[in-house]
Enzyme design. Structure first.
Site, short mmCIF file in Angstrom:
data_model
loop_
_atom_site.label_atom_id
_atom_site.label_comp_id
_atom_site.label_asym_id
_atom_site.label_seq_id
_atom_site.Cartn_x
_atom_site.Cartn_y
_atom_site.Cartn_z
N ARG A 8 0.85 -1.20 0.00
CA ARG A 8 0.00 0.00 0.00
C ARG A 8 0.87 1.24 0.00
NH1 ARG A 8 -1.61 3.92 3.12
NH2 ARG A 8 -0.51 3.16 4.95
N VAL A 9 0.50 2.19 -0.87
CA VAL A 9 1.05 3.54 -0.80
C VAL A 9 -0.14 4.48 -0.69
CG1 VAL A 9 3.22 3.10 -2.02
CG2 VAL A 9 1.18 3.66 -3.34
N SER A 10 0.08 5.65 -0.12
CA SER A 10 -1.04 6.54 0.21
C SER A 10 -1.63 7.28 -0.99
CB SER A 10 -0.61 7.57 1.26
OG SER A 10 -0.25 6.89 2.44
N THR A 11 -0.80 7.53 -2.01
CA THR A 11 -1.30 8.29 -3.17
C THR A 11 -0.79 7.65 -4.45
OG1 THR A 11 0.61 9.77 -3.30
CG2 THR A 11 -1.18 10.45 -1.84
N GLN A 14 2.96 8.19 -5.18
CA GLN A 14 4.01 7.52 -4.40
C GLN A 14 4.45 6.24 -5.09
OE1 GLN A 14 2.31 7.22 -0.44
NE2 GLN A 14 3.34 9.09 0.19
#
Length: 198
Positions: A8-11, A14
């Site tokens: 998972r990355v936030s945006t 990223q």
């Protein structure tokens, strides 16, 4: 037993390469690595939901670090319980060997991993709060220096000046001016107010 990886990355901007490399080092099959580009504030993420449907008892799930699972203290605890107790899945947090449910399944091992999980999930949520606070402080500091934050406004249509003048003189209504400019009434009013200030 199947091996899965969750990344998972936030945006969307990223980069997930570091996590993907860690998954390959653990020999997680490429087709079993699920990636979300979304905030960790909750677990309403499409690929995480898909992962939950795929996981079966005895499967193994790799995550790079606990904050990749999520950033909400209580929800991390709850998801960990669902995965390990209800689904019967083993979890390995690559960056924290103490959080590997394949090891130490006795009372002491479980106790230690529960404490570590609580501390790390607290840290993950606290970091989320700190990120939001730093972001708000950065925006406030930029505004104080006269720097505009956010998306720049789209250019005004060519006929805006004419429509604005006709609207101000009462020749046409606000809704007519907005329609001629191809924008909503609220947008026209907002842009007109900014136009006046400029």
């Amino acid at each position: 037993m199947k091996i899965y990886g969750y990344v998972r990355v936030s945006t969307k901007e990223q980069n997930e390469d570091r996590q993907m490399i860690a998954m390959r080092e653990q020999a997680v099959p490429e087709r079993n690595i699920l990636l979300d580009k979304q905030s960790g504030k909750d677990f309403e993420r499409p690929m995480y939901r898909r992962l939950m449907k795929k996981l079966k008892p005895g499967d193994l799930l790799y995550i790079k670090s606990i904050d990749r699972l999520g950033r909400n203290y209580e929800e991390i605890q709850e998801q960990w319980r669902i995965l390990t107790k209800e689904k019967g899945v083993d979890i390995c947090v690559i960056d924290m060997p103490l959080l590997d449910t394949r090891r130490g399944k006795d009372l002491i091992g479980t106790f230690v991993s529960d404490i570590v999980l609580q501390v790390l999930s607290f840290v993950a949520e606290n970091e989320r709060v700190n990120i939001r606070q730093r972001q708000a402080e950065g925006i406030a500091a930029a505004k104080a220096r006269g720097i505009s934050c956010g998306r720049p406004p789209s250019p005004l249509p060519d006929n805006f000046d004419d429509c604005y003048k006709r609207w101000k003189s009462g020749e046409i209504s606000c809704s007519e001016a907005a329609r001629e400019c191809g924008m909503s009434v609220s947008t026209f009013r907002y842009r007109a107010e900014r136009y006046e200030q400029a």
